[in-house]
Design a protein around this motif. Structure first.
Motif, PDB file in Angstrom:
ATOM      1  N   ARG A   3       0.841  -1.207   0.000  1.00 55.92           N
ATOM      2  CA  ARG A   3       0.000   0.000   0.000  1.00 55.92           C
ATOM      3  C   ARG A   3       0.875   1.256   0.000  1.00 55.92           C
ATOM      4  N   GLN A   4       1.966   1.237   0.764  1.00 57.10           N
ATOM      5  CA  GLN A   4       2.872   2.378   0.790  1.00 57.10           C
ATOM      6  C   GLN A   4       3.498   2.614  -0.584  1.00 57.10           C
ATOM      7  N   ARG A   5       3.900   1.529  -1.250  1.00 58.08           N
ATOM      8  CA  ARG A   5       4.457   1.651  -2.591  1.00 58.08           C
ATOM      9  C   ARG A   5       3.447   2.244  -3.557  1.00 58.08           C
ATOM     10  N   GLN A   6       2.199   1.791  -3.479  1.00 63.68           N
ATOM     11  CA  GLN A   6       1.144   2.311  -4.356  1.00 63.68           C
ATOM     12  C   GLN A   6       0.919   3.792  -4.104  1.00 63.68           C
ATOM     13  N   MET A   7       0.922   4.194  -2.843  1.00 62.31           N
ATOM     14  CA  MET A   7       0.733   5.608  -2.517  1.00 62.31           C
ATOM     15  C   MET A   7       1.908   6.431  -3.021  1.00 62.31           C
ATOM     16  N   CYS A   8       3.106   5.901  -2.898  1.00 60.06           N
ATOM     17  CA  CYS A   8       4.302   6.600  -3.376  1.00 60.06           C
ATOM     18  C   CYS A   8       4.247   6.774  -4.892  1.00 60.06           C
ATOM     19  N   ILE A   9       3.857   5.715  -5.592  1.00 63.22           N
ATOM     20  CA  ILE A   9       3.734   5.782  -7.052  1.00 63.22           C
ATOM     21  C   ILE A   9       2.667   6.794  -7.442  1.00 63.22           C
ATOM     22  N   ARG A  10       1.515   6.773  -6.760  1.00 68.37           N
ATOM     23  CA  ARG A  10       0.440   7.716  -7.063  1.00 68.37           C
ATOM     24  C   ARG A  10       0.905   9.151  -6.838  1.00 68.37           C
ATOM     25  N   ASP A  11       1.593   9.393  -5.722  1.00 65.00           N
ATOM     26  CA  ASP A  11       2.096  10.733  -5.444  1.00 65.00           C
ATOM     27  C   ASP A  11       3.099  11.179  -6.505  1.00 65.00           C
ATOM     28  N   SER A  12       3.985  10.281  -6.919  1.00 58.60           N
ATOM     29  CA  SER A  12       4.959  10.611  -7.968  1.00 58.60           C
ATOM     30  C   SER A  12       4.256  10.937  -9.275  1.00 58.60           C
ATOM     31  N   THR A  15       2.667  14.318  -9.079  1.00 56.12           N
ATOM     32  CA  THR A  15       3.684  15.359  -9.205  1.00 56.12           C
ATOM     33  C   THR A  15       4.078  15.556 -10.666  1.00 56.12           C
TER      34      THR A  15
END
Length: 189
Positions: A3-12, A15
């Motif tokens: 889930r953290q990876r998915q959130m990081c990808i979504r945020d990237s 951006t």
């Protein structure tokens, strides 16, 4: 962790999409008040992956007035100039982007520690030309396009260079008060 990876990808991705929207200004009027430093930052954010780690890029911003211009066009000028600076640096080097004022104008200087340009080539830089790069023939249009964009927006571009030392490209745009004074009021939203 997933889930953290998915959130990081979504945020990237958010951006990147935000930077692309600001760079192209597709959802904004053509001529508007723009902050030059924000345009430079958006451009550098998108160009970041094309600048190798051996090239250090520094930004030195003075507090300058806004300009009236088409943001997507001005972003393209910064893209062309900064990318050319990076391409001129064969080994470790530096690009410095400075903003300042000169009378009624906003100035952006892009200096590099690249290979420099021979004096006899300087007059040819604003004409489309062909070059070879890594065994491919390319049409160089970045500086001629930038020259025309700046003229259309009431600005200009000049180049000072010394072989084996580096190059400084100076972009001059009228500050907003001066720009508005030279255009019909309905061209600025």
């Amino acid at each position: 962790l997933r889930r953290q990876r998915q959130m990081c990808i979504r945020d990237s991705m958010n951006t990147i999409v935000g930077r692309l929207k600001r760079f192209t200004a597709l959802d904004e009027p053509r001529r508007q008040l723009i902050a030059v430093s924000e345009s430079i930052d958006n451009t550098v954010g998108l160009l970041g992956h094309e600048l190798p780690p051996r090239i250090r890029l520094h930004r030195e911003y003075e507090d300058v007035p806004r300009v009236v211009a088409d943001p997507s066009e001005i972003n393209l000028v910064f893209w062309n100039v900064i990318k050319n600076a990076a391409q001129s640096i064969a080994e470790d080097g530096e690009i410095v982007v400075r903003t300042r004022t000169d009378g009624p104008d906003v100035i952006v200087d892009v200096s590099d520690t690249g290979c420099g340009i021979a004096p006899e080539r300087l007059p040819l830089l604003f004409s489309p030309s062909f070059t070879t790069h890594k065994a491919a023939v390319r049409l160089n249009t970045g500086l001629p396009i930038s020259y025309n964009i700046l003229r259309r927006n009431g600005g200009e571009i000049t180049i000072a260079s010394e072989p084996d030392v580096g190059t400084t490209v100076t972009i001059r745009l009228p500050a907003a008060a001066a720009a508005i004074g030279h255009r019909a009021p309905d061209t600025v939203e």
